[in-house]
Design an enzyme around this catalytic site. Structure first.
Site, PDB file in Angstrom:
ATOM      1  N   SER A 139       7.263  34.014 -37.445  1.00 17.90           N
ATOM      2  CA  SER A 139       8.159  33.339 -36.490  1.00 17.90           C
ATOM      3  C   SER A 139       7.668  31.931 -36.169  1.00 17.90           C
ATOM      4  O   SER A 139       8.267  31.234 -35.353  1.00 17.90           O
ATOM      5  CB  SER A 139       8.263  34.159 -35.191  1.00 17.90           C
ATOM      6  OG  SER A 139       6.984  34.324 -34.610  1.00 17.90           O
ATOM      7  N   THR A 146      50.480  23.914 -14.282  1.00 20.27           N
ATOM      8  CA  THR A 146      50.049  25.315 -14.299  1.00 20.27           C
ATOM      9  C   THR A 146      50.833  25.930 -15.455  1.00 20.27           C
ATOM     10  O   THR A 146      51.971  25.506 -15.733  1.00 20.27           O
ATOM     11  CB  THR A 146      50.385  26.071 -12.991  1.00 20.27           C
ATOM     12  OG1 THR A 146      51.805  26.090 -12.821  1.00 20.27           O
ATOM     13  CG2 THR A 146      49.738  25.424 -11.768  1.00 20.27           C
ATOM     14  N   HIS A 147      50.244  26.884 -16.140  1.00 19.56           N
ATOM     15  CA  HIS A 147      50.856  27.464 -17.353  1.00 19.56           C
ATOM     16  C   HIS A 147      51.193  26.374 -18.378  1.00 19.56           C
ATOM     17  O   HIS A 147      52.109  26.544 -19.176  1.00 19.56           O
ATOM     18  CB  HIS A 147      52.134  28.243 -17.026  1.00 19.56           C
ATOM     19  CG  HIS A 147      51.986  29.233 -15.921  1.00 19.56           C
ATOM     20  ND1 HIS A 147      51.703  30.560 -16.131  1.00 19.56           N
ATOM     21  CD2 HIS A 147      52.054  29.078 -14.571  1.00 19.56           C
ATOM     22  CE1 HIS A 147      51.617  31.194 -14.976  1.00 19.56           C
ATOM     23  NE2 HIS A 147      51.822  30.304 -14.007  1.00 19.56           N
ATOM     24  N   SER A 156      41.586  10.362 -40.860  1.00 18.83           N
ATOM     25  CA  SER A 156      41.908  11.340 -41.892  1.00 18.83           C
ATOM     26  C   SER A 156      41.712  10.690 -43.249  1.00 18.83           C
ATOM     27  O   SER A 156      42.010   9.512 -43.430  1.00 18.83           O
ATOM     28  CB  SER A 156      43.359  11.792 -41.723  1.00 18.83           C
ATOM     29  OG  SER A 156      43.851  12.294 -42.941  1.00 18.83           O
ATOM     30  N   LYS A 196      46.080   8.610 -38.720  1.00 18.36           N
ATOM     31  CA  LYS A 196      45.450   9.601 -37.851  1.00 18.36           C
ATOM     32  C   LYS A 196      44.220   9.084 -37.111  1.00 18.36           C
ATOM     33  O   LYS A 196      43.427   8.347 -37.640  1.00 18.36           O
ATOM     34  CB  LYS A 196      45.026  10.838 -38.663  1.00 18.36           C
ATOM     35  CG  LYS A 196      46.154  11.699 -39.151  1.00 18.36           C
ATOM     36  CD  LYS A 196      46.906  12.436 -38.060  1.00 18.36           C
ATOM     37  CE  LYS A 196      46.145  13.618 -37.490  1.00 18.36           C
ATOM     38  NZ  LYS A 196      46.042  14.721 -38.435  1.00 18.36           N
ATOM     39  N   GLU A 217      37.021  18.533 -30.306  1.00 19.81           N
ATOM     40  CA  GLU A 217      37.194  19.795 -31.043  1.00 19.81           C
ATOM     41  C   GLU A 217      35.841  20.470 -31.269  1.00 19.81           C
ATOM     42  O   GLU A 217      35.728  21.698 -31.200  1.00 19.81           O
ATOM     43  CB  GLU A 217      37.905  19.530 -32.373  1.00 19.81           C
ATOM     44  CG  GLU A 217      39.364  19.167 -32.145  1.00 19.81           C
ATOM     45  CD  GLU A 217      40.036  18.571 -33.367  1.00 19.81           C
ATOM     46  OE1 GLU A 217      41.245  18.723 -33.497  1.00 19.81           O
ATOM     47  OE2 GLU A 217      39.346  17.937 -34.197  1.00 19.81           O
ATOM     48  N   TYR A 247       7.728  46.240 -25.092  1.00 23.72           N
ATOM     49  CA  TYR A 247       7.929  45.313 -26.200  1.00 23.72           C
ATOM     50  C   TYR A 247       8.318  46.026 -27.496  1.00 23.72           C
ATOM     51  O   TYR A 247       7.763  47.060 -27.854  1.00 23.72           O
ATOM     52  CB  TYR A 247       6.657  44.488 -26.463  1.00 23.72           C
ATOM     53  CG  TYR A 247       6.879  43.475 -27.564  1.00 23.72           C
ATOM     54  CD1 TYR A 247       7.509  42.270 -27.293  1.00 23.72           C
ATOM     55  CD2 TYR A 247       6.508  43.760 -28.878  1.00 23.72           C
ATOM     56  CE1 TYR A 247       7.760  41.356 -28.315  1.00 23.72           C
ATOM     57  CE2 TYR A 247       6.761  42.848 -29.897  1.00 23.72           C
ATOM     58  CZ  TYR A 247       7.390  41.653 -29.610  1.00 23.72           C
ATOM     59  OH  TYR A 247       7.648  40.755 -30.607  1.00 23.72           O
TER      60      TYR A 247
HETATM   61  N1  ARG Z   1       5.856  36.674 -32.275  1.00 20.89           N
HETATM   62  C1  ARG Z   1       6.010  37.762 -31.387  1.00 20.89           C
HETATM   63  C2  ARG Z   1       7.329  37.612 -30.628  1.00 20.89           C
HETATM   64  O1  ARG Z   1       7.765  36.540 -30.493  1.00 20.89           O
HETATM   65  C3  ARG Z   1       4.904  37.812 -30.403  1.00 20.89           C
HETATM   66  C4  ARG Z   1       4.678  39.146 -29.811  1.00 20.89           C
HETATM   67  C5  ARG Z   1       4.151  40.049 -30.823  1.00 20.89           C
HETATM   68  N2  ARG Z   1       3.761  41.285 -30.255  1.00 20.89           N
HETATM   69  C6  ARG Z   1       3.521  42.357 -31.011  1.00 20.89           C
HETATM   70  N3  ARG Z   1       3.183  43.429 -30.372  1.00 20.89           N
HETATM   71  N4  ARG Z   1       3.718  42.363 -32.315  1.00 20.89           N
HETATM   72  O2  ARG Z   1       7.911  38.561 -30.188  1.00 20.89           O
END
Ligand code: ARG
Length: 468
Positions: A29, A161-162, A283, A289, A296, A323
């Protein structure tokens, strides 16, 4: 050889096999959570100080750790931090680097801490620091609206309105309606900030801290108002992320409604506003255009934020307590929502600031039928009960339709045929400004009420600046 590969992993001790590369890639990550490097370092420094207060680190070791962490911060700041194969997330990468820099003392830092309480701490720190940026952008947009509203207070337009013509209103009153939604968003954010202000650090993996670390002291050094009350709740808590995502969705929805109005108002059929060239595109095929792309995109992205909120709620649904790795994807939702909201806020501010309002088109879109309510109010002022007055005004509209004329073209005689309450002063009703000026109660479209709104918003903005 395999044991070597798992050695550098913080959790590698009990493993004999290395991780499958496909899982390694999925599990990693760092490419998104490195955005919290400063918060991770800040949290670790506070934790090291906490450990030294309970003698799990000597003062010397604590200072070596803090110095090392400062060096790592500089490496990240300068974009010089060398990511190594096997750096799983920001927490492991920083700890790995700390060991390289200071050696042995680095291995004592994580005592009693888990990435579970560490990651929530980092995210809370990050949000606490960065929500102010979004608040600032919202205030910028409100400021632009308030400034325009004062300058363009004389411009009147149909209120809908509407999406049907309803009653004449000031352009400023209309524009300010969006500013008030945004101001409410800022108020809502204050509530979220209060809940965010509870420090989870010291919750460990789930059971708490076994060395009686002083959590209140940790909270003080990281500038949290208080600490969380249950370690199991704290490590599994992502309510504050859900709150943020919902909050951002609400802002996105408000921006999308503003965008939709302006898209409609900028069409040739309305032409109340002209979007500046810097916020529109042409466009490739049709030379005439000028498309309101900025609006948008705001409309689209504003709506898609709720998609992210919704998707994260599904991640949370039915998760077992504390967790679970599912929670790792919270950061992508948080960062992406943050970035998208910031960019649409900035584009909304620019678009609203630079657009041209076409006073004549706004005024010429008014029609006297929009004063039918005023006819009823005229009769009420003559002593007729409102329901009866409404009925009579309806008859006036019907009579005009039958004769194929505008309601103000009916003669006094024709009106008297409908009700004897009509007198020559009915002529005064056929005036849009007069109509608008009736709405003087707080929150109405009369000039005095609109100016009051602007003053109130301005005072609120000044106060916000002071607090920032
Ligand atoms: N990279 C992990 C997260 O963002 C950190 C926590 C990891 N904890 C674990 N018990 N593997 O969730």
């Amino acid at each position: 050889m395999e044991s070597k590969e798992t050695e550098h992993k913080l959790w590698g001790g009990r493993f004999t096999h290395s991780t499958d590369p496909k899982l390694e890639a999925l599990n990693e990550s760092l490419h998104f959570d490195k955005r919290m490097y400063a918060e991770d370092i800040e949290g670790s420094k506070a934790f090291a100080q906490g450990l030294s207060r309970i003698n799990l680190l000597t003062k010397e070791e604590m200072m070596q750790i803090c110095d090392g962490l400062d060096k790592i911060q500089i490496e990240w700041d300068k974009n010089e931090f060398a990511i190594k194969n096997g750096d799983e997330d920001i927490h492991t990468a920083n700890e790995r680097r700390l060991k390289e820099l200071i050696g042995e003392p680095a291995t004592k830092l994580h005592v009693g801490r888990s990435r579970n309480d560490q990651v929530v701490t980092d995210m809370k720190l990050w949000l606490k620091k960065n929500l102010g940026v979004l608040q600032y952008e919202i205030c910028e947009l409100i400021r632009v609206v308030a400034t325009r509203s004062l300058k363009e207070i004389e411009i009147i337009m149909p209120g809908y309105t509407h999406l049907q013509r309803a009653q004449p209103v000031r352009w400023s009153h209309y524009l300010l309606s969006h500013a008030w939604n945004l101001k409410n968003d800022c108020d809502r954010l204050e509530n979220n900030l209060r809940l965010l202000d509870l420090l989870p650090l010291g919750s460990g993996a789930l059971a708490g801290n076994p060395f009686n670390i002083d959590r209140l002291e940790l909270a003080k050094s990281l500038q949290f108002a208080d600490v969380t009350d249950n370690s199991m709740q704290a490590v599994g808590d992502r309510n504050f992320i859900a709150d943020f995502l919902f909050w951002a969705s609400m802002v996105g929805i408000h921006l999308s409604r503003l965008a939709e109005d302006l898209i409609i108002y900028s069409s040739k059929e309305f032409e109340f506003v002209t979007i500046d060239e810097s916020y529109s595109t042409g466009s490739s095929l049709m030379p005439q255009k000028r498309n309101p792309d900025s609006l948008e995109l705001i409309r689209c992205i504003g709506g898609s934020l709720f998609g992210q909120c919704c998707s994260f709620m599904m991640v949370l649904k039915s998760l077992p307590s504390t967790y679970n790795k599912d929670l790792q994807c919270d950061k992508e939702s948080m960062f992406s929502t943050f970035d998208k909201l910031k960019s649409i806020l900035q584009v909304a501010t620019g678009t609203v600031k630079t657009l041209k309002v076409n006073e004549d088109k706004c005024k010429s879109a008014l029609s006297y039928e929009m004063l039918a309510t005023d006819v009823a109010y005229y009769l009420v002022r003559k002593g007729v009960a409102f329901r009866a007055a409404h009925h009579i005004a309806g008859q006036v509209v019907a009579e005009a339709e039958k004769k194929n004329v505008s309601i103000n073209a009916l003669t006094l005689e024709e009106l008297k045929n409908i009700s004897l309450h009509f007198e020559v002063d009915i002529g005064k009703v056929w005036n849009y400004e007069n109509s608008i000026e009736q709405y003087r109660a707080i929150g109405g479209t009369a000039k005095v009420s609109v100016i009051n709104q602007i003053r109130k918003l301005e005072a609120w903005l000044v106060n916000k600046e002071k607090l920032a």
